[in-house]
Enzyme design. Structure first.
Site, mmCIF file in Angstrom:
data_model
loop_
_atom_site.group_PDB
_atom_site.id
_atom_site.type_symbol
_atom_site.label_atom_id
_atom_site.label_comp_id
_atom_site.label_asym_id
_atom_site.label_seq_id
_atom_site.Cartn_x
_atom_site.Cartn_y
_atom_site.Cartn_z
ATOM 1 N N SER A 1 0.800 -1.217 0.000
ATOM 2 C CA SER A 1 0.000 0.000 0.000
ATOM 3 C C SER A 1 0.839 1.276 0.000
ATOM 4 C CB SER A 1 -0.946 0.025 1.209
ATOM 5 O OG SER A 1 -0.234 0.276 2.403
ATOM 6 N N LYS B 1 1.164 4.125 7.418
ATOM 7 C CA LYS B 1 0.405 4.974 6.498
ATOM 8 C C LYS B 1 0.829 6.435 6.641
ATOM 9 C CE LYS B 1 -2.494 1.918 4.679
ATOM 10 N NZ LYS B 1 -1.739 0.739 5.130
#
EC number: 3.4.21.88
Length: 230
Positions: free
Chosen positions: A151, A189
């Site tokens: 990701s 993230k």
């Protein structure tokens, strides 16, 4: 943390120098590791240098200083030794700066961190990894995590890489952080504030941004370095 090929090459160089007093040639390294070309050896040597295990001396062709050995090779008490390649020395320019010693620190690797779907919270050391001190952010506590998932690939973070984390509970917008979600899941993230909420953004269009109330997200560290997996 070294890959098997990196560890094999470091062991081969060290053993040959200890036995013969001279280093193996690139062709000998290639044959010993069963690689098809010497470019693979160049990549492995670069990786060992980035991880602080060896140092290539400037202006001396293929001269290598073994800075440190991992614990699995009896690293305790190891004395660095300079080994020369088989090409003639290149004299340094008049304005060349002295070569400095690479200093390194071993950090605990606290398991895997999700760069994808969050995984269970990280709490236990799995092993250690040696990183150059220049990768660390000041004198704060640091740890490392192995990346699992894709990701964050557009931020240059790939599956299998090792990220170096500065331990902190605060972050600025845009920082890449280790976030603990609802005290159960940990993920890597990009951190963004949206009013009273926290957005955890991926760096891959295949993953949606996840938004949580601010009291459900705890920052456990900020990314300060990356060790590429080869």
């Amino acid at each position: 943390m070294l890959t098997k090929k990196q560890l094999d090459l470091l062991a081969f160089i060290h053993k040959r120098v200890q036995r013969d007093g001279v280093p193996p040639s690139f062709d000998e390294m290639k044959d010993a590791l069963d690689l098809r070309s010497k470019s693979g050896i160049h990549r492995l040597i670069t990786a060992l240098e980035e991880r602080g295990f060896i140092r290539r001396l400037a202006h001396r062709a293929r001269a290598i200083e073994v800075v440190k050995l991992p614990d699995s090779m009896g690293g305790t008490g190891f004395a660095p030794r300079v080994i020369d390649g088989d090409l003639p020395d290149i004299p340094p320019p008049a304005n060349a700066l002295p070569v400095s010693t690479i200093e390194a620190t071993e950090l605990p690797v606290m398991g895997k961190i999700a760069a994808g779907v969050p995984i269970e919270a990280i709490s236990q050391r799995s092993h250690g990894v040696t990183v150059p001190n220049g990768m660390l952010a000041g004198n704060g506590a640091h740890y490392a995590l192995e990346v699992k998932g894709d990701s964050m690939i557009e931020a240059g973070i790939n599956d299998g890489d090792v990220v170096v984390i500065l331990e902190t509970s605060v972050a600025d917008d845009g920082d890449i952080v280790v976030a603990l979600v609802e005290d159960q899941e940990a993920t890597l993230k990009r951190f963004k504030r949206k009013g009273n909420a926290i957005a955890l953004e991926a760096a891959n269009p295949l993953y949606e941004t996840r938004v949580f109330p601010s009291d459900q997200v705890k920052v456990q560290g900020r990314l300060v370095g990356l060790i590429r997996s080869y």
